[in-house]
Motif scaffolding. Structure first.
Motif, PDB file in Angstrom:
ATOM      1  N   LYS A 319       0.834  -1.205   0.000  1.00 42.41           N
ATOM      2  CA  LYS A 319       0.000   0.000   0.000  1.00 42.41           C
ATOM      3  C   LYS A 319       0.873   1.261   0.000  1.00 42.41           C
ATOM      4  O   LYS A 319       0.669   2.205   0.762  1.00 42.41           O
ATOM      5  CB  LYS A 319      -0.947   0.006   1.194  1.00 42.41           C
ATOM      6  N   ASP A 320       1.901   1.228  -0.851  1.00 40.48           N
ATOM      7  CA  ASP A 320       2.790   2.367  -1.091  1.00 40.48           C
ATOM      8  C   ASP A 320       3.658   2.744   0.102  1.00 40.48           C
ATOM      9  O   ASP A 320       4.180   3.866   0.157  1.00 40.48           O
ATOM     10  CB  ASP A 320       1.999   3.595  -1.553  1.00 40.48           C
ATOM     11  N   ARG A 321       3.853   1.846   1.051  1.00 42.40           N
ATOM     12  CA  ARG A 321       4.766   2.156   2.139  1.00 42.40           C
ATOM     13  C   ARG A 321       5.581   0.904   2.496  1.00 42.40           C
ATOM     14  O   ARG A 321       5.154  -0.233   2.279  1.00 42.40           O
ATOM     15  CB  ARG A 321       4.030   2.678   3.382  1.00 42.40           C
ATOM     16  N   ALA A 322       6.786   1.144   3.029  1.00 44.02           N
ATOM     17  CA  ALA A 322       7.649   0.052   3.449  1.00 44.02           C
ATOM     18  C   ALA A 322       7.020  -0.666   4.632  1.00 44.02           C
ATOM     19  O   ALA A 322       6.531  -0.031   5.569  1.00 44.02           O
ATOM     20  CB  ALA A 322       9.017   0.593   3.827  1.00 44.02           C
ATOM     21  N   ALA A 323       7.030  -1.998   4.560  1.00 37.82           N
ATOM     22  CA  ALA A 323       6.377  -2.777   5.610  1.00 37.82           C
ATOM     23  C   ALA A 323       7.310  -3.794   6.257  1.00 37.82           C
ATOM     24  O   ALA A 323       6.943  -4.448   7.229  1.00 37.82           O
ATOM     25  CB  ALA A 323       5.171  -3.504   5.028  1.00 37.82           C
TER      26      ALA A 323
END
Length: 568
Positions: A319-323
């Protein structure tokens, strides 16, 4: 495929070099749960002390001249054992929390190797114990020229008139480097969206410039983008001194002393400090690995967990973020914040992947110039060499072969076309003279950084290595007759070797050329200049970030402070 508990870690740091350790320790001291993932078998990167021949140890990065006082203070490195030549280390207890697993742990083999490299001491680091290494410009035909103290506080071996001219130029260079210093130690300003603190810092830089006075301000602006050779020619007569300045301004860069903006390299050096002395350099006991050992202890004491032999294969983006990250073996480790202390090209092109970032940013990252131009030579010698004109104290200094600015320029010319000079210029140390533990009794380690060694050698390094080593040894023989007969073992690390050994694309120790168009708001590239990146939750803290390479810890400290500022 296995996965760590997503709630266990708040921050993952990729890379256990000095900047990764500084960022990890700073974040852990704020209460974050931090895990450092290091691909190699031990932490430290190019600054770790390694055995290159039986009984002979050395650090690829062999001098310390930029370790920032704020890093020393924040990590309490004095308390964690960093000592310099001239201080006798004494044993002390290990930091609390050290174990084999869980928060505050490190693999036993890494800890043991570093403990041996740097015994803990409670001696004060900045309390007069530092032995600065003088800079010695070697000469074939006469006496050497020596700069003592914080980059030439005193000059020996030159005429009275040259000493006076040098002191005038030195004072001017230090004033101008002082104007740039705040910009090289803080987060680069975001000109389109500056915070109140950034605006204030930028304003203070402008105020400092105004305080120079009209004549000095005009000269500062005139000299800012000049080449170092022209500046030296304006003020000095002694070729030895001009050659030393030319070498220092261009060391590690694909520039000659007559290249536009080459003076910036000298400002960069003078903006660094050791013990409050601008431009000074020192030799840590145990080599540069001792610096890493003190940082490791600081990280352990703060509660950081360090995993070695943990190579990251991918940064997970959801979702467009580093996880989180996936390791080479498939193991997934999740956290809300990912900090990359490795090269920006590796970070974005290999670990994030081009599908997760826009094409313009991909193009800018691909275009970062990072082909190294310096090689590293390690010699195991039967006994200490004798350099012409030097006494015992002089041999403990930083010895430079760069007879003149013109000689440095001629050495650079072949590198433009993928070749090396038959008369290379170099910086030499004999670290075992100051720290006998680095070599067997009576023997000696010689460590040299050699310019110019083009990464993409036209003939290829497999064919060119022997010829380049012969050229280096021929130069050393001119200044230390008979040194060739003392060699037990020689290790020559070309930029290609540095790339392979330290996972450093191009073999460039700054992780990108440190030139005007790749500094400040343009480092490493527009869109990732302030440590945060186009991928939410992903931050940079390596040498490819502002302000650049050298063992300063500033990128790591600034990145951690940026994360804390954003996360609260």
């Amino acid at each position: 495929m296995t996965s760590f508990d997503a709630s266990k870690w708040e921050v993952l740091v990729i890379g256990g070099g000095h900047n990764g350790l500084v960022a990890a320790a700073t974040l852990a001291k704020s209460g974050r749960k931090v895990l450092v993932l290091e691909a190699a078998g031990e932490i430290g990167g190019a600054a770790r002390t390694e055995e290159f021949a039986p009984g002979f140890r050395v650090s690829t990065a062999h001098l310390l001249n930029r370790l920032h006082p704020e890093v020393v203070k924040t990590l309490e490195l004095e308390r964690h054992g960093l000592v310099f030549s001239g201080i006798t280390p004494t044993p002390a207890a290990s930091p609390q929390g050290e174990g084999e697993s869980g928060v505050g742990s490190v693999h036993r083999e890494t800890s043991t190797a570093l403990e041996e490299a740097a015994p803990i001491s409670r001696s004060p680091l900045w309390g007069g114990g530092i032995r600065f290494a003088p800079s010695v410009a070697l000469s074939r035909d006469g006496e050497p020229l020596t700069l003592h103290g914080g980059y030439g506080e005193s000059l020996f071996g030159a005429s009275a008139s040259e000493q006076a001219a040098w002191q005038e130029l030195r004072a001017q260079l230090l004033r101008y480097a002082g104007i740039l210093k705040p910009l090289l130690t803080r987060r680069p300003p975001d000109l389109g969206n500056m915070s109140l603190m950034e605006s204030s810092a930028f304003a203070m830089t402008g105020l400092s410039l105004r305080r120079l006075g009209k004549e000095d301000m005009r000269d500062f602006l005139r000299m800012l983008l000049m080449n170092v050779s022209d500046v030296a020619d304006e003020h000095l007569e002694d070729d030895r001194l001009k050659g030393l300045l030319a070498f220092d301004a261009t060391l590690g860069s694909h520039l000659g002393p007559r290249s536009p903006t080459s003076l910036l390299g000298l400002y960069f050096r003078l903006a660094g400090e050791i013990g409050g002395q601008a431009g000074a350099q020192a030799l840590p006991v145990g080599g540069m690995g001792a610096v890493m050992a003190s940082m490791l202890r600081a990280a352990q004491a703060a509660g950081v967990t360090i995993r070695t032999d943990a190579s990251v294969a991918k940064i997970l983006v959801e979702k467009d973020r580093a996880a989180g990250v996936a390791l080479d073996g498939g193991e997934e480790i999740r956290a809300r914040t990912i900090v990359s202390a490795i090269n920006p090209q590796n970070t974005f092109l290999d670990l994030v992947g081009t599908r997760e970032i826009d094409t313009g940013f991909v193009r800018r990252i691909k275009n970062i110039r990072m082909k190294g131009d310096a090689a590293k030579l390690h010699l195991a010698l039967d006994r200490p060499p004798e350099f012409s004109g030097l006494d015992a104290a002089g041999h403990r200094g930083r010895l430079v072969i760069a007879p003149s600015s013109d000689h440095v320029e001629r050495a650079f010319n072949p590198a433009k076309y993928g070749e090396f000079s038959p008369e290379p210029v170099m910086e030499i140390t004999l670290p075992s003279l100051s720290d006998p533990a680095l070599a067997p009794s009576g023997t000696c380690v010689l460590s040299a950084v050699v310019q110019y060694a083009p990464y993409a050698l036209k003939e290829g390094w497999e064919a060119g290595r022997k010829r380049f080593l012969a050229a280096i040894m021929a130069q050393l023989e001119l200044y230390a007759p008979g040194v060739g007969r003392l060699v037990r073992h020689a290790e020559l690390l070309t930029p290609a070797d540095l790339e392979a050994r330290y996972r450093m694309p191009g073999g460039h120790w700054h992780h990108g050329e440190l030139q005007a168009d790749q500094m400040l708001m343009s480092r490493p590239a527009f869109g990732a200049a302030g440590y945060d990146t186009p991928v939410a939750g992903l931050f940079l803290c390596g040498a490819g970030s502002h302000p650049g390479g050298g063992v300063s810890g500033v990128p790591g400290l600034n990145a951690a402070r940026r994360i804390l500022e954003m996360r609260g």
